[in-house]
Design a protein around this motif. Structure first.
Motif: not given
Length: 193
Positions: A168-177
């Motif tokens: 697996m690879t990171l796409v984006s960091r968390g946050g709202a929604k």
């Protein structure tokens, strides 16, 4: 002062001498107190500068012939406690909670992916949102991010194809929604006709 006797004059000088002695003692005490305070300030530890908290980065290792992805933090001071894995809403897969054994199992989503058009041997990507509760050097923290699971379809003699996970690879960091962003990523990669 002209009417003073020699004895009175001596008492007056003693009083002035005593006064000068007391003043000298007070000045010495003030000087000692000041140097003591200065040394105490020097001994105080410097205020700790808060280091910026680096985001959690997850790594994965495929096992069990691609049916299992073991998840870990490369930093030994960050210990994963629990994880919640969210899948794209169109796949109708319930979220999965793990405790103490961070992982993703192909069986959690294989049935849903099998209903979609695919070809054996062809690679695919499945976006998932992962909310991780972890200890960072003893301090409880939370991280959320969207990752993509890389998989390849493998044919079986009996039954349907199964996805063999590769990593697996990171796409984006968390946050709202987080769920809405995950669904939007799925919709962009899998447009409905």
């Amino acid at each position: 002062m002209a009417d003073e006797t020699p004895a009175q004059r001596r008492r007056r000088w003693l009083t002035i001498g005593e006064t000068i002695g007391v003043l000298a003692l007070l000045i010495s005490a003030a000087s000692f107190w000041d140097s003591h305070q200065q040394r105490a300030e020097e001994r105080k530890p410097a205020p700790a500068v808060k280091a910026a908290i680096k985001p959690l980065m997850l790594t994965s290792f495929a096992g069990d012939d691609g049916r299992l992805l073991s998840i870990a933090s490369p930093n030994p001071d960050r210990v994963i406690q629990t994880q919640t894995i969210l899948f794209p809403t169109p796949l109708a897969i319930d979220k999965v909670d793990t405790v103490g054994n961070p992982r993703i199992e192909a069986g959690w989503f294989a049935g849903a992916l099998n209903k979609l058009p695919h070809e054996s041997g062809r690679p695919g990507r499945l976006p998932v949102a992962i909310v991780t509760q972890y200890l960072d050097d003893g301090v409880a923290r939370e991280d959320s991010a969207i990752y993509e699971i890389g998989y390849r379809w493998r044919s079986r003699l009996i039954g349907s194809d199964v996805p063999g996970m590769e990593g697996m690879t990171l796409v984006s960091r968390g946050g709202a929604k987080l769920q809405a962003r995950l669904d939007a990523k799925w919709a962009r990669a899998n447009p409905t006709p």
